[in-house]
Scaffold this motif. Structure first.
Motif, short mmCIF file in Angstrom:
data_model
loop_
_atom_site.label_atom_id
_atom_site.label_comp_id
_atom_site.label_asym_id
_atom_site.label_seq_id
_atom_site.Cartn_x
_atom_site.Cartn_y
_atom_site.Cartn_z
N GLN A 113 0.82 -1.21 0.00
CA GLN A 113 0.00 0.00 0.00
C GLN A 113 0.86 1.26 0.00
OE1 GLN A 113 -2.61 -0.32 3.39
NE2 GLN A 113 -3.87 -1.94 2.46
N MET A 114 1.97 1.24 0.73
CA MET A 114 2.88 2.39 0.74
C MET A 114 3.45 2.64 -0.66
SD MET A 114 4.77 1.44 4.33
CE MET A 114 6.23 2.40 3.97
N GLU A 115 3.87 1.58 -1.33
CA GLU A 115 4.43 1.75 -2.67
C GLU A 115 3.38 2.25 -3.65
OE1 GLU A 115 5.99 -2.04 -3.65
OE2 GLU A 115 7.77 -1.85 -2.35
N GLU A 116 2.17 1.71 -3.56
CA GLU A 116 1.11 2.15 -4.47
C GLU A 116 0.74 3.62 -4.23
OE1 GLU A 116 -3.47 0.83 -5.72
OE2 GLU A 116 -2.34 -0.25 -4.15
N ALA A 117 0.65 4.01 -2.95
CA ALA A 117 0.31 5.40 -2.63
C ALA A 117 1.41 6.35 -3.07
CB ALA A 117 0.05 5.54 -1.14
N SER A 118 2.66 5.95 -2.89
CA SER A 118 3.76 6.84 -3.30
C SER A 118 3.80 7.01 -4.82
CB SER A 118 5.10 6.26 -2.80
OG SER A 118 5.35 5.00 -3.38
#
Length: 295
Positions: A277-282
């Motif tokens: 989720q962090m990678e997708e949001a970034s």
């Protein structure tokens, strides 16, 4: 006179005959009467009463025997039900007491500490989860509309590492896109390490539990062989009892390791989901910033 005398004799003969006949008719009943004065009807009634009493006594004894058997069966069923209700707990308690107290206590301590770290991580990771897709869409909309302050406020009011790395990217929105990407990647590594905090202790207890069990088994076998040496005879009962106690520590150590391994895998699954989720949001944030800079 002669006629009168004959008539009197005939009357007396008839009277004597009637008296003799009455005596003959009454004699069977008199002879049949016992000395105690009990009649045959009374004897039959007494005999039947005695037989009925015997039958009643037999039926009562049979009923009491049946009731005792039913009570014993019900008690056995209740005991079996009680053993089945707390069966696993009672068996584990019994086997724990049969094993070596020192090493079994160390294995139990490893289980308690490992569960404590696991529960703490599960609570932390659960509170860190958000609806990342909806958050990313709202943030992209605000950045695209040029509402940077509102986008920062949204990140501050949202918990979890996804909002934190996006906030770090918004703090450097005026810098080049490569600098923003580098800042997000660096802060993402920090957030990942925070997510994995404490998992090394869980791995330690997973490896320690069976090791302590094996150590207890080896020491227990040494003690068992010492008992055989002191007895001076290779008795099967001594060998079996010593081996059983020695192997219990290994069994409990493996059980503890399996339990903690399940928790550890579940924690790693939640960490991987948050990192994704962090990678997708970034990526979504960098695309929104790139479009804003291009416009």
């Amino acid at each position: 006179m002669k006629v009168k005398t004959r008539r009197n004799k005939w009357i007396m003969g008839v009277a004597e005959g009637l008296l003799l006949l009455s005596l003959l008719m009454a004699s069977p009943s008199a002879v049949a009467q016992p000395a105690t004065g009990t009649t045959p009807q009374k004897e039959v009634a007494t005999a039947s009463a005695d037989s009925s009493d015997v039958l009643a006594a037999d039926s009562l004894s049979a009923d009491s025997t049946l009731m005792q058997e039913m009570d014993s069966v019900s008690m056995a069923a209740e005991l079996e039900a009680g053993e089945q209700t707390g069966g696993l707990r009672q068996i584990l308690k019994k086997k724990f007491l049969e094993g070596n107290a020192g090493f079994m206590s160390l294995v139990a301590l490893a289980l308690v500490l490992g569960l404590a770290f696991s529960i703490e991580r599960i609570i932390y990771l659960t509170l860190s989860e958000i609806d990342a897709r909806r958050f990313s869409d709202d943030l992209s909309t605000l950045v695209g509309e040029g509402k940077i302050d509102e986008a920062k406020e949204l990140c501050r009011n949202t918990r979890g590492p996804v909002a934190s790395i996006c906030y770090q990217g918004l703090l450097r929105i005026d810098e080049p896109l490569e600098s923003i990407e580098h800042s997000i990647a660096s802060y993402g590594a920090v957030q990942t390490s925070l997510l994995e905090k404490g998992t090394s202790w869980i791995r330690l207890f997973i490896s320690m539990a069976p090791s302590l069990g094996f150590l207890g088994t080896v020491i227990g076998m040494v003690i068992a062989f010492e008992d055989i040496e002191m007895a001076g005879d290779l008795n099967a009962s001594i060998v079996a009892s010593g081996m059983k106690v020695a192997l219990l520590t290994t069994v409990f150590g493996i059980i503890v390791a399996l339990i903690l391994q399940l928790f550890y895998n579940y924690i790693n699954t939640k960490i991987d989901r948050l990192v994704a989720q962090m990678e997708e949001a970034s990526i979504t944030l960098l695309d929104a910033i790139g479009k804003r800079k291009a416009s």
